[in-house]
Design a protein around this motif. Structure first.
Motif, PDB file in Angstrom:
ATOM      1  N   GLU A 194      28.236  37.354  38.718  1.00  0.00           N
ATOM      2  CA  GLU A 194      29.494  37.249  37.974  1.00  0.00           C
ATOM      3  C   GLU A 194      29.769  38.533  37.200  1.00  0.00           C
ATOM      4  OE1 GLU A 194      29.541  32.414  37.086  1.00  0.00           O
ATOM      5  OE2 GLU A 194      28.556  33.807  35.679  1.00  0.00           O
ATOM      6  N   ALA A 195      28.719  39.116  36.638  1.00  0.00           N
ATOM      7  CA  ALA A 195      28.876  40.370  35.900  1.00  0.00           C
ATOM      8  C   ALA A 195      29.294  41.506  36.835  1.00  0.00           C
ATOM      9  CB  ALA A 195      27.575  40.726  35.188  1.00  0.00           C
ATOM     10  N   LEU A 196      28.736  41.541  38.022  1.00  0.00           N
ATOM     11  CA  LEU A 196      29.117  42.568  39.000  1.00  0.00           C
ATOM     12  C   LEU A 196      30.580  42.428  39.393  1.00  0.00           C
ATOM     13  CD1 LEU A 196      26.031  42.687  41.410  1.00  0.00           C
ATOM     14  CD2 LEU A 196      26.553  44.186  39.476  1.00  0.00           C
ATOM     15  N   GLU A 197      31.046  41.220  39.539  1.00  0.00           N
ATOM     16  CA  GLU A 197      32.448  40.986  39.895  1.00  0.00           C
ATOM     17  C   GLU A 197      33.372  41.516  38.802  1.00  0.00           C
ATOM     18  OE1 GLU A 197      35.587  40.142  42.185  1.00  0.00           O
ATOM     19  OE2 GLU A 197      33.468  39.985  42.778  1.00  0.00           O
ATOM     20  N   GLU A 198      32.978  41.322  37.550  1.00  0.00           N
ATOM     21  CA  GLU A 198      33.789  41.835  36.441  1.00  0.00           C
ATOM     22  C   GLU A 198      33.771  43.362  36.404  1.00  0.00           C
ATOM     23  OE1 GLU A 198      36.255  41.724  33.020  1.00  0.00           O
ATOM     24  OE2 GLU A 198      35.850  40.330  34.678  1.00  0.00           O
ATOM     25  N   LEU A 199      32.629  43.959  36.691  1.00  0.00           N
ATOM     26  CA  LEU A 199      32.570  45.419  36.762  1.00  0.00           C
ATOM     27  C   LEU A 199      33.505  45.936  37.855  1.00  0.00           C
ATOM     28  CD1 LEU A 199      28.744  46.182  36.384  1.00  0.00           C
ATOM     29  CD2 LEU A 199      30.530  46.541  34.679  1.00  0.00           C
ATOM     30  N   ARG A 200      33.512  45.287  38.993  1.00  0.00           N
ATOM     31  CA  ARG A 200      34.407  45.699  40.088  1.00  0.00           C
ATOM     32  C   ARG A 200      35.868  45.560  39.676  1.00  0.00           C
ATOM     33  NH1 ARG A 200      30.811  42.576  43.295  1.00  0.00           N
ATOM     34  NH2 ARG A 200      29.375  43.857  44.523  1.00  0.00           N
ATOM     35  N   ARG A 201      36.167  44.491  38.961  1.00  0.00           N
ATOM     36  CA  ARG A 201      37.548  44.260  38.537  1.00  0.00           C
ATOM     37  C   ARG A 201      38.030  45.375  37.612  1.00  0.00           C
ATOM     38  NH1 ARG A 201      40.618  42.148  34.554  1.00  0.00           N
ATOM     39  NH2 ARG A 201      38.844  41.865  33.147  1.00  0.00           N
ATOM     40  N   CYS A 202      37.125  45.909  36.821  1.00  0.00           N
ATOM     41  CA  CYS A 202      37.484  46.936  35.840  1.00  0.00           C
ATOM     42  C   CYS A 202      37.218  48.359  36.339  1.00  0.00           C
ATOM     43  CB  CYS A 202      36.721  46.700  34.547  1.00  0.00           C
ATOM     44  SG  CYS A 202      37.130  45.135  33.729  1.00  0.00           S
ATOM     45  N   ALA A 203      36.738  48.494  37.573  1.00  0.00           N
ATOM     46  CA  ALA A 203      36.504  49.821  38.147  1.00  0.00           C
ATOM     47  C   ALA A 203      37.841  50.542  38.322  1.00  0.00           C
ATOM     48  CB  ALA A 203      35.792  49.703  39.490  1.00  0.00           C
ATOM     49  N   GLY A 204      37.895  51.791  37.903  1.00  0.00           N
ATOM     50  CA  GLY A 204      39.123  52.560  38.009  1.00  0.00           C
ATOM     51  C   GLY A 204      40.002  52.441  36.779  1.00  0.00           C
TER      52      GLY A 204
END
Length: 228
Positions: A194-204
């Motif tokens: 779940e934490a990785l998904e949030e990091l991806r969402r905020c990438a860029g």
């Protein structure tokens, strides 16, 4: 349980070899050896001061340096830079020692004025370390670890690669630790996925997208290896 996940649960399990697992590469030169030992001694004193003042903050910082090391290994960075990044990660929030525990651990949402006070901690931490002289390469990483890739972070609104690499790495490690920590004040603990998904969402936007890709791929590999 693998090392990555254990670090999100109990930092004390990692202290068998001392407060910081850096293994400083000592030079053959006697003068440089003394300098390395002095650096190690100062770091140890700062670590124990941090632990004595705020044990929760100490555990957070320790785990952040663990995840920072995890990402630096995936990036295959030079040893000297890795050491500096791990020192910066360990002390990235040392400026919070200038904030009252009542405010720092407030159970309810911060007021705007309180939030503005908390936002000063990167500058305060950088100033503390800058006074010691020996952390000149670490100071910019501490100063900028709340800058955002899109320029909407603080304290200076730096954007993209104008943000020091170490600060970009620490920002990802910091966010992952906060999300997976069992001690979150406002929200429940997230799983690593779940934490990785949030990091991806905020990438860029918040995070360097290249660093996020490397971190997520490395965590996935770690979880896959553990599952097998």
């Amino acid at each position: 349980m693998n090392m990555l996940l254990r670090a999100t649960i109990n930092v004390d399990e990692f202290q068998a070899n001392g407060p910081l697992l850096l293994n400083y590469p000592l030079s053959q030169d006697q003068g440089e050896q003394k300098g390395s030992q002095l650096l190690a001694d100062v770091i140890s004193k700062l670590v124990y001061a941090l632990k004595a003042e705020d044990h929760y903050l100490y555990k957070h910082c320790y785990r952040v340096q663990h995840f920072t090391h995890f990402l630096t290994k995936a990036l295959n960075l030079p040893t000297g830079l890795v050491v500096r990044m791990r020192i910066a990660a360990l002390f990235h929030d040392i400026g919070k020692l200038s904030i009252s525990n009542t405010l720092l651990h407030k159970a309810s949402s911060l007021t705007r004025q309180e939030y503005e006070q908390v936002k000063k901690h990167p500058m305060q931490g950088a100033a503390m370390l800058n006074q010691l002289g020996m952390f000149k390469d670490v100071v910019p990483m501490v100063h900028c670890h709340h800058e955002h890739w899109n320029g909407y972070g603080y304290p200076h609104g730096l954007q993209g690669q104008a943000i020091p690499l170490g600060a970009r790495v620490i920002a990802i490690a910091d966010a992952f630790e906060v999300m997976t920590s069992p001690y979150r004040l406002y929200q429940g603990q997230r799983t690593p996925l779940e934490a990785l998904e949030e990091l991806r969402r905020c990438a860029g936007s918040q995070f360097d997208p290249t660093m996020v890709d490397v971190f997520c791929a490395s965590v996935h590999n770690e979880l896959h290896a553990f599952a097998n």
